[in-house]
Scaffold this active site. Structure first.
Site, PDB file in Angstrom:
ATOM      1  N   GLU A  15      -5.318 -10.682  14.923  1.00 37.47           N
ATOM      2  CA  GLU A  15      -6.442  -9.788  14.639  1.00 37.47           C
ATOM      3  C   GLU A  15      -6.042  -8.318  14.559  1.00 37.47           C
ATOM      4  OE1 GLU A  15      -9.256 -11.242  13.785  1.00 37.47           O
ATOM      5  OE2 GLU A  15      -8.388 -13.183  14.313  1.00 37.47           O
ATOM      6  N   VAL A  16      -4.894  -8.047  13.974  1.00 37.16           N
ATOM      7  CA  VAL A  16      -4.459  -6.650  13.812  1.00 37.16           C
ATOM      8  C   VAL A  16      -4.588  -6.178  12.366  1.00 37.16           C
ATOM      9  CG1 VAL A  16      -2.905  -6.665  15.805  1.00 37.16           C
ATOM     10  CG2 VAL A  16      -2.029  -7.310  13.539  1.00 37.16           C
ATOM     11  N   THR A  19      -3.725  -9.931   7.305  1.00 29.13           N
ATOM     12  CA  THR A  19      -4.123 -10.480   6.007  1.00 29.13           C
ATOM     13  C   THR A  19      -4.624  -9.387   5.070  1.00 29.13           C
ATOM     14  OG1 THR A  19      -4.653 -12.639   6.946  1.00 29.13           O
ATOM     15  CG2 THR A  19      -5.700 -12.087   4.847  1.00 29.13           C
ATOM     16  N   VAL A  20      -5.401  -8.453   5.599  1.00 27.32           N
ATOM     17  CA  VAL A  20      -5.912  -7.372   4.759  1.00 27.32           C
ATOM     18  C   VAL A  20      -4.761  -6.466   4.315  1.00 27.32           C
ATOM     19  CG1 VAL A  20      -7.540  -5.448   4.626  1.00 27.32           C
ATOM     20  CG2 VAL A  20      -8.158  -7.502   5.881  1.00 27.32           C
ATOM     21  N   LYS A  40       1.683 -18.276   2.418  1.00 27.17           N
ATOM     22  CA  LYS A  40       1.231 -18.483   3.801  1.00 27.17           C
ATOM     23  C   LYS A  40       1.886 -19.763   4.299  1.00 27.17           C
ATOM     24  CE  LYS A  40      -1.434 -17.575   7.409  1.00 27.17           C
ATOM     25  NZ  LYS A  40      -1.439 -16.298   8.156  1.00 27.17           N
ATOM     26  N   SER A 174      -5.859  -1.223  10.842  1.00 25.71           N
ATOM     27  CA  SER A 174      -7.247  -0.758  10.790  1.00 25.71           C
ATOM     28  C   SER A 174      -7.341   0.593  11.490  1.00 25.71           C
ATOM     29  CB  SER A 174      -8.174  -1.774  11.468  1.00 25.71           C
ATOM     30  OG  SER A 174      -9.517  -1.332  11.447  1.00 25.71           O
ATOM     31  N   ALA A 204     -10.701   1.263   8.431  1.00 22.67           N
ATOM     32  CA  ALA A 204     -11.466   0.239   9.135  1.00 22.67           C
ATOM     33  C   ALA A 204     -12.492  -0.370   8.187  1.00 22.67           C
ATOM     34  CB  ALA A 204     -12.168   0.848  10.345  1.00 22.67           C
TER      35      ALA A 204
END
Length: 241
Positions: A15-16, A19-20, A40, A174, A204
C-alpha cells in the site's frame, strides 16, 4: 529508465503506491513514444474474474501490453498464497524468462513485484530480488512519504546492495495535499538514506483520476530518467520546512 529494457519496481511495503507508480512510468514512457509491457509475476488477493494490478496499470496508462504469470485468491505473500491454494508457485527464473521475452518485443518492460523486495515467491525462498539479479535489471523503489519511510527505504536499499543489484532511485508513491513536517524533511533525507536519487512524487489520489487526466499528469510526477519533467531539487526546495 531511459537506457534500460527492463525495470523492476518494488515497494518498501504494501500500500505504498507501487501499482499507480508503475502505471505512471508506463504512461510517461508511452507518451515519449516507447512501447511498454507491464509484467506482474504473482497477483494475490483477487478472484479469477477480478482486475489485477497489471490490468489497473493498463487502464490508467493505456497502450501497454500486460502479462500476469500467476494468480492466487488470498491476499498473502505469493509463496504462502500458492501453498494454501494448492497451486504451483511462481519462481524467479520464470519471471526472468517472461521479462526477457517481453523485452525482445517492447522498448520497456516494467516488472511489478508483490509487497516488498524480499517477499517470497516459492518454498525455496525465491524473491523479486532474485528475478532482478537474473535479469541484471535495475530496481526502482516506491516509498511512502511520511514517518517511518526512512527506515524501510534504507533497509530496502541495503538489501539491494548486499545482493549486488542496482538501485535506480526512489519514487514517493503518494505525496499528500498537506504534507506534515516529517514528509517535508523526508524529501531531503530519502536520497541520503537510500544512496540513490529521488525520481518522483505522485500526487495523492492519482490512481482515482480519469485515465486521460492520469496520462496527461504522469510526466509531471516523474523525473527525466523515468520519462518525466519533475525536478527533485525544485520540489524539495519548494516543500522545505
Amino acid at each position: 529508465m531511459r537506457d534500460t529494457a527492463v525495470l523492476v519496481i518494488t515497494g518498501t511495503g504494501t500500500e505504498v503506491g507501487k501499482t499507480v507508480t508503475t502505471a505512471a512510468v508506463a504512461a510517461a514512457a508511452v507518451a515519449a513514444g516507447r512501447s511498454v509491457a507491464v509484467l506482474k509475476p504473482a497477483q494475490t488477493g483477487v478472484g479469477p474474474d477480478e482486475r489485477g494490478d497489471a490490468d489497473e496499470a493498463a487502464r490508467l496508462a493505456g497502450g501497454v501490453t500486460t502479462l500476469e504469470l500467476a494468480r492466487f485468491p488470498e491476499p498473502l505473500a505469493p509463496g504462502t498464497a500458492a501453498r494454501r491454494a494448492g497451486l504451483a508457485p511462481v519462481r524467479p527464473a520464470q519471471v526472468a524468462e517472461a521479462a526477457a521475452k517481453l523485452a525482445t518485443e517492447h522498448d520497456l518492460v516494467l516488472v511489478e513485484g508483490a509487497g516488498g523486495l524480499l517477499v517470497r515467491f516459492d518454498e525455496a525462498g525465491g524473491t523479486l530480488a532474485d528475478a532482478a539479479r537474473l535479469l541484471d535489471a535495475p530496481v526502482l523503489v516506491v516509498a511512502s512519504a511520511g514517518l517511518g519511510t526512512l527506515n524501510t527505504t534504507e533497509l530496502t536499499a541495503l538489501a539491494l546492495r548486499e545482493r549486488g543489484l542496482g538501485l535506480a532511485g526512489v519514487v514517493i508513491g503518494s505525496w499528500p495535499d498537506s504534507p506534515d513536517l516529517a514528509c517535508r524533511c523526508n524529501l531531503a533525507d530519502l536520497p541520503v538514506v537510500s544512496g540513490a536519487p529521488l525520481l518522483g512524487a505522485l500526487a495523492a489520489g492519482a490512481g482515482s483520476l480519469a485515465p486521460a487526466d492520469f496520462r496527461a499528469a504522469a510526466p509531471s510526477w516523474l523525473a527525466p530518467p523515468l520519462y518525466g519533467t519533475w525536478d527533485a531539487d525544485a520540489f524539495t526546495a519548494a516543500e522545505a520546512p
